[in-house]
Design an enzyme around this catalytic site. Sequence first.
Site, PDB file in Angstrom:
ATOM      1  N   ASN A  15      26.784   7.519  82.722  1.00  0.00           N
ATOM      2  CA  ASN A  15      27.997   7.675  83.528  1.00  0.00           C
ATOM      3  C   ASN A  15      29.152   7.736  82.520  1.00  0.00           C
ATOM      4  OD1 ASN A  15      29.503   5.651  86.196  1.00  0.00           O
ATOM      5  ND2 ASN A  15      29.618   7.822  85.840  1.00  0.00           N
ATOM      6  N   ASN A  66      38.853   9.999  89.197  1.00  0.00           N
ATOM      7  CA  ASN A  66      37.608  10.719  89.435  1.00  0.00           C
ATOM      8  C   ASN A  66      37.704  12.158  88.938  1.00  0.00           C
ATOM      9  OD1 ASN A  66      36.210   8.591  90.735  1.00  0.00           O
ATOM     10  ND2 ASN A  66      37.304   9.024  92.640  1.00  0.00           N
ATOM     11  N   CYS A  75      35.437   0.713  89.065  1.00  0.00           N
ATOM     12  CA  CYS A  75      34.244   1.382  88.533  1.00  0.00           C
ATOM     13  C   CYS A  75      33.603   0.441  87.531  1.00  0.00           C
ATOM     14  CB  CYS A  75      34.640   2.702  87.868  1.00  0.00           C
ATOM     15  SG  CYS A  75      33.272   3.552  87.057  1.00  0.00           S
ATOM     16  N   GLY A  76      32.402  -0.030  87.838  1.00  0.00           N
ATOM     17  CA  GLY A  76      31.725  -0.992  86.970  1.00  0.00           C
ATOM     18  C   GLY A  76      31.344  -0.419  85.625  1.00  0.00           C
ATOM     19  N   ASN A 163      35.956  -0.852  96.001  1.00  0.00           N
ATOM     20  CA  ASN A 163      35.874   0.506  96.564  1.00  0.00           C
ATOM     21  C   ASN A 163      34.788   0.517  97.649  1.00  0.00           C
ATOM     22  OD1 ASN A 163      33.719   0.175  94.832  1.00  0.00           O
ATOM     23  ND2 ASN A 163      33.984   2.083  93.743  1.00  0.00           N
ATOM     24  N   CYS A 220      26.071   4.133  88.643  1.00  0.00           N
ATOM     25  CA  CYS A 220      27.278   3.663  89.327  1.00  0.00           C
ATOM     26  C   CYS A 220      27.202   2.148  89.406  1.00  0.00           C
ATOM     27  CB  CYS A 220      27.388   4.280  90.720  1.00  0.00           C
ATOM     28  SG  CYS A 220      28.806   3.677  91.680  1.00  0.00           S
ATOM     29  N   THR A 222      29.437  -0.208  90.641  1.00  0.00           N
ATOM     30  CA  THR A 222      29.751  -0.789  91.944  1.00  0.00           C
ATOM     31  C   THR A 222      28.691  -0.423  92.975  1.00  0.00           C
ATOM     32  OG1 THR A 222      31.192   1.091  92.460  1.00  0.00           O
ATOM     33  CG2 THR A 222      32.247  -0.885  91.549  1.00  0.00           C
TER      34      THR A 222
END
Length: 283
Positions: A15, A66, A75-76, A163, A220, A222
């Site tokens: 990511n 984004n 965003c983790g 989120n 992802c 989260t």
Amino acid sequence: MDASERIFKYHGLGNDFVVLDRRRTGADIDAEQSRWLCDRRRGIGADGVLSILPSSRGLARMVVHNADGSIAEMCGNGLRCAVKYLVDQSGQHPALIDVETGAGVLTCEPGYGDGGVVGVDISMGPARLVAANLPSGTTGQPFVNAPVPGHEGLLGTAVNMGNPHLVLLDQPLEAAERLGPALERHPAFPDRTNVEFVRVEEDGLTVVVWERGCGLTQACGTGACASAVAAVLAKRLPSNAWLRVTLPGGDLRIRVPGDLSDIRLRGPVAFVFEGVVALPRAR
């Protein structure tokens, strides 16, 4: 003339993010600049842009842009990248740092190895089942293992990790590309939503995420947290244990307390490169 700016590329389990340090000016980028930076053919290429801004509440404030130019509250994987950047640039080895995010100030514990920070353990804060950006926001009742309106036979759990998320347990992972776009824009989620397709296994979860504003991604953070929360709520996995969550890019570890008060996320992070780009001027 476009302005030259130094950029840094990081990823957490594939990511990937462009990091811009704007602490000196305090000026964020706009949606067009974010889209250009994330363009994998005409720009740098990334799932998102992390703007590092000054903060009076933490070492820095992280704003997540984004790939489509929209803003993500949290965003983790991005936060792990921001932590590695901040620590590596400081030349120090703090045990804990606080970073301000759209989900509040989060405490992060860097893990050190060859090359500096190799992983980060994050206190992600509470998982909320009732929030303004969830279906339960209008009814006051949690949307847990409930029928998804307009999708016969589909049961979902709505979780706010800063989120919004819609978690679908026991759904075919390959359905993410087919169902993700419509579910992201489901009218029950006023700010759109991330969508998790989850296979529950004896020792953890395998998850594919359709991310709001990005589409399919390698990982992802989260989304991994929300998936673990849904599995614990369904009593499919235990609370207060480090759970494996396998995503296309690799594994994260998530711990969900019984009261959902502070979800913990643990995962790797890596620096990719740095360079200078001719960043289009903000409009």
